[in-house]
Design an enzyme around this catalytic site. Structure first.
Site, short mmCIF file in Angstrom:
data_model
loop_
_atom_site.label_atom_id
_atom_site.label_comp_id
_atom_site.label_asym_id
_atom_site.label_seq_id
_atom_site.Cartn_x
_atom_site.Cartn_y
_atom_site.Cartn_z
N HIS A 12 16.05 -22.89 6.92
CA HIS A 12 15.80 -23.99 5.95
C HIS A 12 16.25 -25.29 6.61
O HIS A 12 17.43 -25.58 6.69
CB HIS A 12 16.59 -23.75 4.66
CG HIS A 12 16.32 -24.77 3.60
ND1 HIS A 12 15.94 -24.41 2.32
CD2 HIS A 12 16.35 -26.12 3.60
CE1 HIS A 12 15.77 -25.50 1.60
NE2 HIS A 12 16.02 -26.57 2.35
N HIS A 14 15.38 -29.61 7.35
CA HIS A 14 14.65 -30.86 7.13
C HIS A 14 14.64 -31.66 8.42
O HIS A 14 15.70 -32.09 8.90
CB HIS A 14 15.32 -31.68 6.02
CG HIS A 14 15.30 -31.01 4.70
ND1 HIS A 14 14.27 -31.16 3.79
CD2 HIS A 14 16.17 -30.13 4.13
CE1 HIS A 14 14.50 -30.41 2.72
NE2 HIS A 14 15.65 -29.79 2.89
N ASN A 40 8.90 -31.61 2.56
CA ASN A 40 9.02 -32.74 1.62
C ASN A 40 9.02 -34.10 2.33
O ASN A 40 9.96 -34.86 2.25
CB ASN A 40 10.25 -32.58 0.72
CG ASN A 40 11.56 -32.45 1.47
OD1 ASN A 40 11.58 -31.97 2.62
ND2 ASN A 40 12.64 -32.88 0.87
N LYS A 95 6.89 -23.74 -0.06
CA LYS A 95 8.13 -24.15 -0.71
C LYS A 95 7.84 -24.74 -2.08
O LYS A 95 7.06 -25.69 -2.19
CB LYS A 95 8.82 -25.21 0.18
CG LYS A 95 10.08 -25.85 -0.43
CD LYS A 95 11.28 -24.95 -0.37
CE LYS A 95 12.48 -25.54 -1.08
NZ LYS A 95 13.14 -26.63 -0.38
N HIS A 134 13.44 -24.02 -4.38
CA HIS A 134 14.63 -24.82 -4.68
C HIS A 134 14.94 -24.54 -6.15
O HIS A 134 14.29 -25.07 -7.04
CB HIS A 134 14.36 -26.31 -4.44
CG HIS A 134 15.56 -27.17 -4.72
ND1 HIS A 134 16.11 -28.00 -3.76
CD2 HIS A 134 16.34 -27.31 -5.83
CE1 HIS A 134 17.18 -28.62 -4.28
NE2 HIS A 134 17.32 -28.21 -5.53
N HIS A 168 19.13 -22.07 -0.32
CA HIS A 168 20.47 -22.68 -0.35
C HIS A 168 21.24 -22.34 -1.63
O HIS A 168 21.58 -23.21 -2.41
CB HIS A 168 20.41 -24.19 -0.14
CG HIS A 168 19.31 -24.91 -0.91
ND1 HIS A 168 19.17 -24.81 -2.27
CD2 HIS A 168 18.33 -25.72 -0.49
CE1 HIS A 168 18.14 -25.55 -2.64
NE2 HIS A 168 17.61 -26.11 -1.58
N ASP A 240 19.82 -26.15 5.65
CA ASP A 240 19.46 -27.26 4.76
C ASP A 240 19.99 -28.57 5.34
O ASP A 240 20.29 -29.51 4.60
CB ASP A 240 19.98 -27.05 3.33
CG ASP A 240 19.29 -27.95 2.33
OD1 ASP A 240 18.23 -28.51 2.64
OD2 ASP A 240 19.83 -28.12 1.21
N HIS A 244 20.11 -38.38 6.61
CA HIS A 244 19.79 -39.69 6.05
C HIS A 244 20.50 -40.71 6.93
O HIS A 244 21.58 -40.42 7.45
CB HIS A 244 20.32 -39.85 4.62
CG HIS A 244 19.67 -38.95 3.62
ND1 HIS A 244 18.44 -39.22 3.05
CD2 HIS A 244 20.07 -37.77 3.08
CE1 HIS A 244 18.12 -38.25 2.21
NE2 HIS A 244 19.09 -37.36 2.20
N ALA A 256 21.20 -37.51 -1.24
CA ALA A 256 21.75 -36.15 -1.16
C ALA A 256 21.35 -35.49 0.15
O ALA A 256 20.20 -35.51 0.55
CB ALA A 256 21.22 -35.32 -2.34
ZN LIG Z 1 16.47 -28.45 1.52
#
Ligand SMILES: [Zn+2]
Length: 337
Positions: A12, A14, A40, A95, A134, A168, A240, A244, A256
């Site tokens: 998982h 990003h 995403n 997802k 999620h 997660h 996960d 940022h 987040a």
């Molecule tokens: Zn995630």
């Protein structure tokens, strides 16, 4: 003593896009053999063209390393069986995000109407495409995941042939659900094995530990640790890791996400050694995932870690990692493959 990990996988991840992808992509590909890539983006990855183009951008920034990005689509109940058949060889999973629950999830599912979801989820079952979820409601922030367990149960019962990955997980309720339904599996992050809400908000607010789902109570962390450390066959490591830029975390309205890709294997090694379960680490970081995602091809890659101090950088580009500036007990000393 050296600890050797074969083809570690991050189930998982990003990686974002553009400049951020260039910063964080190589930080995963240098130590992992592959990763499930979350869809995403803005807009979310939901067509074959977008998926293939995104994979190409990922391969471009990770080409120095042996690394397979396992691509996912952003779930829509409008995906037809014909569409899924046409894209099946390009993707590894789909997802599902409840609408508006986390970063860039505005177009997700609202209300879980079995009849509305049935055509797509039946097609996914037939084509053996796992559904990653999620799992949070729009309820009170500490209760969102526990409330979602009834939706997991509804999905697991109505679609018994569908592999459902509870992404997660952060609660003991989700851990309990794992053993109740044959077709439920889970990923567990690094940070949820380490922290509780106390670490986020118990003293001075720690924006770099703020994530969704939010870290929960000590007994929840204990339940996650138990199944991870025993190498429970239905759980897999999924970081996960969600970068940022510093200004988006250290601001009024903190985004987040916890960034852990470059420190994950070192800390997992320390955690498993500390609990005398290091022989289970291979299952948690690769073996279980290869069984659960039975169709995936995993490149061979060998990571060697040793007990040797590793000073975590204060920043990677604009991203502040978990444990920035601190010293870890284990280092990656060699990568082969
Ligand atoms: Zn995630």
């Amino acid at each position: 003593m050296s600890i050797i990990l074969n083809s570690p996988l991050d189930m998982h991840l990003h990686l974002r896009d553009e400049a951020m992808l260039s910063t964080v992509g190589p930080l995963s590909s240098e130590s992992f053999a592959g990763a499930i890539i979350m869809p995403n983006l803005v807009p979310p990855v939901s067509t074959k063209e977008e998926l293939i183009a995104y994979r190409t951008r990922i391969l471009n920034v990770t080409k120095e390393h042996t690394f397979t990005p396992y691509m996912t689509l952003f779930f829509k109940p409008t995906y037809t069986k014909e569409f899924l058949e046409s894209i099946k060889n390009e993707l590894t999973a789909i997802k599902l995000y409840p609408a508006g629950i986390t970063t860039n999830s505005e177009g997700g599912v609202s209300g879980f109407d079995v009849d509305e979801l049935r055509p797509t989820l039946d097609a996914m079952s037939e084509l053996n495409i796992p559904l990653c979820v999620h799992g949070e409601t729009n309820g009170f922030v500490m209760d969102r995941e526990a409330e979602f367990v009834s939706i997991y149960e509804m999905l697991a019962t109505n679609f018994p042939k569908l592999k459902i990955i509870m992404e997660h997980i952060t609660t003991k309720q989700s851990v309990e659900a794992l053993d109740k339904f044959e077709n439920l599996y889970a990923t567990i992050t690094l940070h949820h094995l380490l922290i509780t809400l106390d670490d986020v908000a118990g003293g001075m607010l720690q924006p770099h530990l703020f994530c969704k789902p939010i870290a929960k109570r000590p007994e929840d962390r204990d339940a996650l640790r138990r199944v991870a450390l025993e190498g429970h066959p239905k759980v897999m490591f999924g970081s996960d890791s969600a970068p940022h830029p510093q200004h988006a975390k250290e601001s009024c309205g903190c985004a987040a996400g916890v960034f852990t890709s470059p420190i994950a294997l070192q800390i997992l090694t320390e955690l498993f050694v500390e609990h005398s379960t290091v022989e289970k680490l291979q299952a948690f970081v690769s073996g279980n995932a290869q069984k659960i995602y039975s169709g995936i091809k995993v490149p061979s890659k060998t990571i060697t870690l040793e007990k040797k101090e590793f000073k975590v950088p204060n920043k990677y580009g604009e991203v502040v990692p978990m444990y920035a500036g601190e010293t870890l007990a284990y280092s990656i000393v060699n990568v082969k493959g």
